[in-house]
Design a protein around this motif. Structure first.
Motif, PDB file in Angstrom:
ATOM      1  N   SER A  68       7.394 -21.738  25.544  1.00 29.77           N
ATOM      2  CA  SER A  68       8.666 -22.331  25.098  1.00 29.77           C
ATOM      3  C   SER A  68       9.192 -21.602  23.873  1.00 29.77           C
ATOM      4  O   SER A  68      10.405 -21.373  23.745  1.00 29.77           O
ATOM      5  CB  SER A  68       8.480 -23.815  24.764  1.00 29.77           C
ATOM      6  N   GLU A  69       8.272 -21.241  22.979  1.00 32.79           N
ATOM      7  CA  GLU A  69       8.671 -20.543  21.755  1.00 32.79           C
ATOM      8  C   GLU A  69       9.220 -19.149  22.084  1.00 32.79           C
ATOM      9  O   GLU A  69      10.217 -18.711  21.502  1.00 32.79           O
ATOM     10  CB  GLU A  69       7.440 -20.435  20.841  1.00 32.79           C
ATOM     11  N   VAL A  70       8.563 -18.468  23.012  1.00 38.04           N
ATOM     12  CA  VAL A  70       9.037 -17.137  23.434  1.00 38.04           C
ATOM     13  C   VAL A  70      10.418 -17.258  24.063  1.00 38.04           C
ATOM     14  O   VAL A  70      11.331 -16.484  23.752  1.00 38.04           O
ATOM     15  CB  VAL A  70       8.036 -16.489  24.418  1.00 38.04           C
ATOM     16  N   HIS A  71      10.579 -18.233  24.942  1.00 41.13           N
ATOM     17  CA  HIS A  71      11.860 -18.472  25.602  1.00 41.13           C
ATOM     18  C   HIS A  71      12.966 -18.677  24.561  1.00 41.13           C
ATOM     19  O   HIS A  71      14.010 -18.011  24.599  1.00 41.13           O
ATOM     20  CB  HIS A  71      11.719 -19.704  26.509  1.00 41.13           C
ATOM     21  N   ALA A  72      12.733 -19.570  23.609  1.00 37.66           N
ATOM     22  CA  ALA A  72      13.758 -19.888  22.603  1.00 37.66           C
ATOM     23  C   ALA A  72      14.089 -18.654  21.766  1.00 37.66           C
ATOM     24  O   ALA A  72      15.272 -18.367  21.490  1.00 37.66           O
ATOM     25  CB  ALA A  72      13.259 -21.029  21.714  1.00 37.66           C
ATOM     26  N   TRP A  73      13.070 -17.919  21.359  1.00 38.11           N
ATOM     27  CA  TRP A  73      13.289 -16.721  20.518  1.00 38.11           C
ATOM     28  C   TRP A  73      14.086 -15.666  21.283  1.00 38.11           C
ATOM     29  O   TRP A  73      15.037 -15.084  20.754  1.00 38.11           O
ATOM     30  CB  TRP A  73      11.936 -16.160  20.073  1.00 38.11           C
ATOM     31  N   ALA A  74      13.684 -15.429  22.539  1.00 42.83           N
ATOM     32  CA  ALA A  74      14.350 -14.394  23.342  1.00 42.83           C
ATOM     33  C   ALA A  74      15.802 -14.776  23.624  1.00 42.83           C
ATOM     34  O   ALA A  74      16.706 -13.930  23.533  1.00 42.83           O
ATOM     35  CB  ALA A  74      13.596 -14.192  24.650  1.00 42.83           C
ATOM     36  N   GLU A  75      16.009 -16.030  23.928  1.00 42.41           N
ATOM     37  CA  GLU A  75      17.358 -16.494  24.270  1.00 42.41           C
ATOM     38  C   GLU A  75      18.310 -16.394  23.078  1.00 42.41           C
ATOM     39  O   GLU A  75      19.500 -16.168  23.248  1.00 42.41           O
ATOM     40  CB  GLU A  75      17.278 -17.945  24.759  1.00 42.41           C
ATOM     41  N   MET A  76      17.776 -16.534  21.861  1.00 44.97           N
ATOM     42  CA  MET A  76      18.619 -16.517  20.664  1.00 44.97           C
ATOM     43  C   MET A  76      18.703 -15.133  20.006  1.00 44.97           C
ATOM     44  O   MET A  76      19.478 -14.945  19.058  1.00 44.97           O
ATOM     45  CB  MET A  76      18.080 -17.522  19.630  1.00 44.97           C
ATOM     46  N   ALA A  77      17.919 -14.172  20.484  1.00 45.07           N
ATOM     47  CA  ALA A  77      17.835 -12.876  19.795  1.00 45.07           C
ATOM     48  C   ALA A  77      19.207 -12.208  19.660  1.00 45.07           C
ATOM     49  O   ALA A  77      19.560 -11.687  18.593  1.00 45.07           O
ATOM     50  CB  ALA A  77      16.861 -11.961  20.535  1.00 45.07           C
TER      51      ALA A  77
END
Ligand code: RP5
Length: 152
Positions: free
Chosen positions: A45-54
């Motif tokens: 979930s953390e990877v998803h959120a970080w990637a989506e906001m990059a």
């Protein structure tokens, strides 16, 4: 400090020593970056959120380092329009061939660029070259970097 334009993500704190040449090279080029540690498998979930906001957070290029079943670069690439450079980490059991093949064998439609096993410095140089396509000053730094290699 300038806002980061390269996002570095790695699967584990244990990847940090192998990634230090990446950070050192970005520092040498004067490229601001941020570093995130999150595993595609342990913290999806953390990877998803970080990637989506990059992209919204101002990143232009992402560098993703991971070892073993190294899905991090591909997972990040699935969530962002930004170019992703994957760095396969050398591993104790299979020498990093596991990481390399996991990263490079992406399905059609979701590419990641992939450097050599533990190719952290090259990931930074490639990131700088990508940035240089839209930034004359950065391109000049690459030209100078290459000239210095010739002279060494
Ligand atoms: C991957 O597993 C990491 O990227 C690292 O290269 C490898 C081992 O991680 P640790 O068990 O040392 O945290 O997710």
């Amino acid at each position: 400090m300038d806002a980061p334009i390269v996002g570095i993500i790695m699967g584990s704190e244990s990847d940090m020593p192998a990634m230090e040449p990446c950070m050192a090279q970005l520092d040498e080029f004067g490229i601001p970056y941020e570093v995130k540690v999150a595993s595609a498998h342990r913290k999806p979930s953390e990877v998803h959120a970080w990637a989506e906001m990059a992209d919204d957070n101002g990143m232009k290029v992402i560098i993703a380092a991971a070892g073993k079943a190294a899905h991090l670069g591909g997972v990040v690439a699935a969530y962002t329009p930004l170019p992703v450079i994957a760095v396969p980490m050398k591993t104790s059991d299979l020498g990093g061939l596991d990481s390399l093949l996991s990263m490079v064998q992406m399905p059609s439609g979701v590419p990641v660029a992939c450097v050599a096993i533990n190719g952290a410095k090259n990931a930074a140089i490639l990131a700088a070259q990508i940035l240089g396509t839209g930034d004359d000053a950065m391109r000049e730094k690459i030209v100078a970097f290459k000239a210095a290699m010739e002279e060494a």
